[in-house]
Each structure stands twice: as structure tokens, then as C-alpha cells.
Design a protein around this motif. Structure first.
Motif, PDB file in Angstrom:
ATOM      1  N   LEU A 144       0.834  -1.196   0.000  1.00 53.96           N
ATOM      2  CA  LEU A 144       0.000   0.000   0.000  1.00 53.96           C
ATOM      3  C   LEU A 144       0.875   1.254   0.000  1.00 53.96           C
ATOM      4  O   LEU A 144       0.584   2.221  -0.703  1.00 53.96           O
ATOM      5  CB  LEU A 144      -0.944   0.006   1.207  1.00 53.96           C
ATOM      6  N   ALA A 145       1.973   1.224   0.733  1.00 52.52           N
ATOM      7  CA  ALA A 145       2.879   2.373   0.758  1.00 52.52           C
ATOM      8  C   ALA A 145       3.462   2.631  -0.629  1.00 52.52           C
ATOM      9  O   ALA A 145       3.529   3.782  -1.068  1.00 52.52           O
ATOM     10  CB  ALA A 145       3.989   2.145   1.779  1.00 52.52           C
ATOM     11  N   TRP A 146       3.889   1.573  -1.326  1.00 47.06           N
ATOM     12  CA  TRP A 146       4.405   1.747  -2.693  1.00 47.06           C
ATOM     13  C   TRP A 146       3.313   2.283  -3.608  1.00 47.06           C
ATOM     14  O   TRP A 146       3.548   3.162  -4.441  1.00 47.06           O
ATOM     15  CB  TRP A 146       4.949   0.438  -3.254  1.00 47.06           C
ATOM     16  N   SER A 147       2.113   1.771  -3.464  1.00 47.38           N
ATOM     17  CA  SER A 147       1.005   2.193  -4.315  1.00 47.38           C
ATOM     18  C   SER A 147       0.673   3.667  -4.105  1.00 47.38           C
ATOM     19  O   SER A 147       0.507   4.423  -5.071  1.00 47.38           O
ATOM     20  CB  SER A 147      -0.223   1.323  -4.009  1.00 47.38           C
ATOM     21  N   VAL A 148       0.583   4.096  -2.863  1.00 48.21           N
ATOM     22  CA  VAL A 148       0.242   5.489  -2.551  1.00 48.21           C
ATOM     23  C   VAL A 148       1.358   6.413  -3.024  1.00 48.21           C
ATOM     24  O   VAL A 148       1.091   7.461  -3.631  1.00 48.21           O
ATOM     25  CB  VAL A 148      -0.050   5.655  -1.047  1.00 48.21           C
ATOM     26  N   LEU A 149       2.595   6.031  -2.774  1.00 47.86           N
ATOM     27  CA  LEU A 149       3.732   6.836  -3.215  1.00 47.86           C
ATOM     28  C   LEU A 149       3.718   7.013  -4.729  1.00 47.86           C
ATOM     29  O   LEU A 149       3.838   8.134  -5.243  1.00 47.86           O
ATOM     30  CB  LEU A 149       5.046   6.184  -2.759  1.00 47.86           C
TER      31      LEU A 149
END
Length: 187
Positions: A144-149
Motif C-alpha cells: 500500500l505504501a508503494w502504491s500510494v507513493l
């Protein structure tokens, strides 16, 4: 005339700050060493007492800018969830679209970083991974962190590419809403 060590550090910092602003506004490759030095009131020859090459300056800019982005956008853990939401709302704003020189370097310099030598890309990777790790702690999910970034940087790039403010705003608002949905905590 010899200058003091503090003068050299101050000049280096002025060069880094001025070059960072110029790079985020117009691209790094568009200005030569003479132009970078002229912007701070010095001759091009003085450049090499601060950096071995223009590539070395770009590496320092990437480190500086992405380090500052981590300070602004990073957090320490799950307690920073609301702070992250506020930061993301500011990131995905028209002010950030219209003032690239005062914001994150990734949307402005990402393509140049991708075309740079391995040292620049490794420096960018280090800071991007630190930011992602910080967000992963807050969001409790690596993916999720990679996706949001990725969505934040991509939305800003797309909004800056567009000519119509209404469409730019729509891109940003749509991304804000989707990210908010993705990161919403169950009550």
C-alpha cells in the motif's frame, strides 16, 4: 585570496539551494555550470572547488531534496496516520502543481533521475525506499505504501502536464479520494 572554510560551506549551500530550485523549475540538464554559478553571483570556474562535476552536483541535489521530502512526508509509525493524510492532501494540491520549485523533487526530476548514472539512481533509491518504509509503518502495508507513493507522484506529473486548471484539479481530487479510500482505517 583564500576564503574561510565556513565561506566555502555557505557558498556550497547557496549553490545547492539555487540549483535545486532551478532544476525543479526548469530541469537540471537545461542549465550549464556557468549559468548555475551566475545565479549565485560567481564565475563558472569556482564551481569545481565545490563539486567534481555537474553529475556530482545532481547527486547532491537528489540527496538533499529527497531527504527534505522524507522530513516533510515521513513519519514514525501508526500514530502518524492523520499527519500522513494531511501531507498527502497538501502534496496533491494545486499549489504543488503550480510551484514545483517549492515541492517534491520526484515529479520534477524523476525522468532525469531515471536517465542518470547509477550513483544518482542509487541515491534516489535510498531516499525513496526510506520514505516508502516510513509510510509502510504508518499504513501497516509495504504494498500500500508503494502504491500510494506511486499514485501521488504520478498524479502530480499528470496534473502538471495538463493545460486546463479544472482538469488538473479533477486529477488531484480524484487521486486524493482514491488514496483516502485506500488508506482509510476501519473504525
Amino acid at each position: 585570496m583564500r576564503y574561510s572554510a565556513s565561506h566555502k560551506l555557505e557558498t556550497r549551500e547557496k549553490l545547492l539551494q539555487s540549483s535545486s530550485l532551478s532544476a525543479k523549475r526548469s530541469g537540471f540538464s537545461t542549465v550549464g555550470v556557468d549559468g548555475l554559478m551566475k545565479a549565485i553571483g560567481l564565475s563558472g570556474a569556482a564551481f569545481y572547488s565545490h563539486f567534481a562535476s555537474k553529475d556530482a552536483l545532481f547527486t547532491a541535489i537528489v540527496e538533499r531534496e529527497l531527504g527534505q521530502s522524507l522530513e516533510r512526508l515521513g513519519g514514525q509509525g501508526t500514530q502518524d496516520h492523520e499527519r500522513l493524510q494531511r501531507c498527502l492532501k497538501h502534496y496533491l494540491s494545486m499549489a504543488h502543481v503550480e510551484q514545483p520549485e517549492s515541492g517534491c523533487a520526484l515529479p520534477s526530476l524523476g525522468a532525469e533521475i531515471a536517465r542518470s548514472d547509477i550513483q544518482v539512481r542509487e541515491q534516489a533509491e535510498l531516499w525513496i525506499c526510506r520514505l516508502q518504509e516510513s509510510w509502510a509503518k504508518i499504513l501497516e502495508s509495504d504494498s500500500l505504501a508503494w502504491s500510494v507513493l506511486s499514485q501521488c507522484v504520478g498524479a502530480l506529473v499528470v496534473a502538471r502536464m495538463l493545460a486546463t486548471p479544472d482538469i488538473q484539479h479533477t486529477v488531484l481530487k480524484s487521486s486524493q479520494e482514491e488514496i483516502a479510500r485506500q488508506i482509510a482505517r476501519p473504525q
